[in-house]
Design a protein around this motif. Structure first.
Motif, PDB file in Angstrom:
ATOM      1  N   GLY A 107     -21.083  14.566  51.607  1.00  0.00           N
ATOM      2  CA  GLY A 107     -21.249  15.407  50.429  1.00  0.00           C
ATOM      3  C   GLY A 107     -22.284  16.496  50.576  1.00  0.00           C
ATOM      4  O   GLY A 107     -22.364  17.397  49.738  1.00  0.00           O
ATOM      5  N   ASP A 110     -20.248  19.987  52.208  1.00  0.00           N
ATOM      6  CA  ASP A 110     -18.870  20.333  51.829  1.00  0.00           C
ATOM      7  C   ASP A 110     -18.751  21.796  51.405  1.00  0.00           C
ATOM      8  O   ASP A 110     -17.868  22.527  51.858  1.00  0.00           O
ATOM      9  CB  ASP A 110     -18.386  19.450  50.670  1.00  0.00           C
ATOM     10  N   ARG A 160     -13.393  15.412  51.750  1.00  0.00           N
ATOM     11  CA  ARG A 160     -14.258  16.190  50.863  1.00  0.00           C
ATOM     12  C   ARG A 160     -14.179  17.685  51.150  1.00  0.00           C
ATOM     13  O   ARG A 160     -14.104  18.501  50.226  1.00  0.00           O
ATOM     14  CB  ARG A 160     -15.700  15.704  50.998  1.00  0.00           C
ATOM     15  N   ARG A 163     -10.720  19.244  50.223  1.00  0.00           N
ATOM     16  CA  ARG A 163     -10.633  19.411  48.766  1.00  0.00           C
ATOM     17  C   ARG A 163     -11.429  20.627  48.299  1.00  0.00           C
ATOM     18  O   ARG A 163     -11.005  21.365  47.404  1.00  0.00           O
ATOM     19  CB  ARG A 163     -11.140  18.155  48.070  1.00  0.00           C
ATOM     20  N   SER A 164     -12.613  20.828  48.915  1.00  0.00           N
ATOM     21  CA  SER A 164     -13.444  21.971  48.525  1.00  0.00           C
ATOM     22  C   SER A 164     -12.768  23.289  48.892  1.00  0.00           C
ATOM     23  O   SER A 164     -12.845  24.273  48.139  1.00  0.00           O
ATOM     24  CB  SER A 164     -14.811  21.874  49.206  1.00  0.00           C
TER      25      SER A 164
END
Length: 336
Positions: A107, A110, A160, A163-164
């Protein structure tokens, strides 16, 4: 608060003062390795790593190989925390067998990597490098580029970072094709079509890779895969060197079978035999490249530094770090 006897070694550059202070406030003695100019911890021998990590209970690592032999030589080392999200260089079986903990900074980077990927797409489509090179030579004529707006973008891997990237592409009204082995992709919402890798390669104007490097994904983009892509398409690899067969990519670009490539990672990072291939790719006008720097914004590094440090403190305080960060935990195995 524990006394400052817990030696934590950092073998990464750009480790911010606020994170050092956080570690010190949690009873850690922080040692930042003085790495040779132009080298990272991945260039250090086992003997050099052993010397740096002598007496350490925590290690915040970059690209060094964490092997069984190294861990065996460092019996006091309790936690290895990567400032990053890939962990293919960590022997997770050895970590478990020897009762250690290995973490990643899930996280933390990302947003930085996703921004970098969008930047590469825009730079390739609008031919930034080619235009500036021509201007430097005195030719200010206009090169025709192409938009990212409403293009078809294929995203390979939906963790992650994938998706970003998808979130940002919605602002460009892009058609999103996704190929992912993950089982939880259904919760990503509308606007995506889940397809086979072959269909994604055939239909996409841009293909961006966000898969881990495993024996199954190594060279997933090889000569036949590149041949399925449109000659007007662009390939982006800001994930792992080895997902793309760089030699096949070089031949495809030289033959005009692909419009361009944005590369932040190269096979030569782990295999020096490919260095001449990397150099040849860098020389092409339709290649935009960075030296594995997609995560290296000031803000991204600060975030990943802090996540990596928090994982170290959690383990040293006998807590469990966030589950998304833990890639191997051998404490229960050894105590049993």
């Amino acid at each position: 608060m524990p006394s400052s006897t817990r030696r934590v070694v950092v073998t990464q550059r750009f480790f911010d003062a606020a994170t050092v202070s956080y570690l010190e406030q949690n009873g850690c003695q922080v040692v930042i390795a003085d790495l040779p100019p132009g080298k990272g911890d991945g260039d250090l021998s086992q003997a050099e790593l052993e010397a740096l990590l002598d007496g350490a209970v925590g290690w915040i690592v970059g690209h060094a190989r964490v092997t069984r032999a190294l861990l065996t030589a460092l019996p006091g080392l309790r936690v290895i925390s990567r400032r990053g999200v890939g962990y293919e260089r960590i022997d997770t079986d050895a970590v478990r067998d020897l009762g250690r903990v290995a973490c990643i900074a899930a996280g933390g980077n990302d947003a930085s990597v996703a921004d970098h990927v969008i930047g590469m797409m825009l730079a390739l489509g609008r031919r930034f490098r080619e235009s500036q090179d021509r201007m430097l030579s005195g030719d200010w004529s206009i090169l025709m580029g192409s938009d990212l707006y409403r293009k078809t973008v294929g995203i390979v891997g939906m963790g992650r970072i994938g998706r970003s990237v998808a979130q940002r592409l919605r602002g460009f009204e892009a058609e999103l094709l996704v190929h992912s082995p993950r089982s939880d992709v259904e919760d990503l919402g509308d606007g995506m079509t889940f397809v086979s890798l072959d269909e994604l390669l055939t239909r996409s104007d841009y293909v961006t890779l966000h898969a881990p490097l495993t024996p199954q994904t190594r060279f997933m983009i090889d000569g036949p895969a590149l041949a399925r892509m449109k000659p007007t398409a662009f390939l982006i690899n800001a994930a792992r060197g080895g997902l793309v067969d760089d030699e096949a990519l070089l031949h495809a670009l030289q033959a005009g079978r692909l419009a361009g490539a944005g590369l932040d990672t190269f096979v030569s990072e782990s295999d020096p035999a490919y260095r001449s291939i990397s150099d040849a790719l860098l020389a092409l006008p339709n290649v935009g490249a960075t030296p594995h720097a997609a995560a290296s914004s000031r803000e991204g590094l600060d975030r990943t530094n802090r996540v990596a440090a928090q994982c170290v403190v959690d383990v040293l305080d006998d807590r469990t770090p966030p589950l998304a960060c833990v890639v191997a935990d051998g404490r229960a195995f050894v105590s049993a």
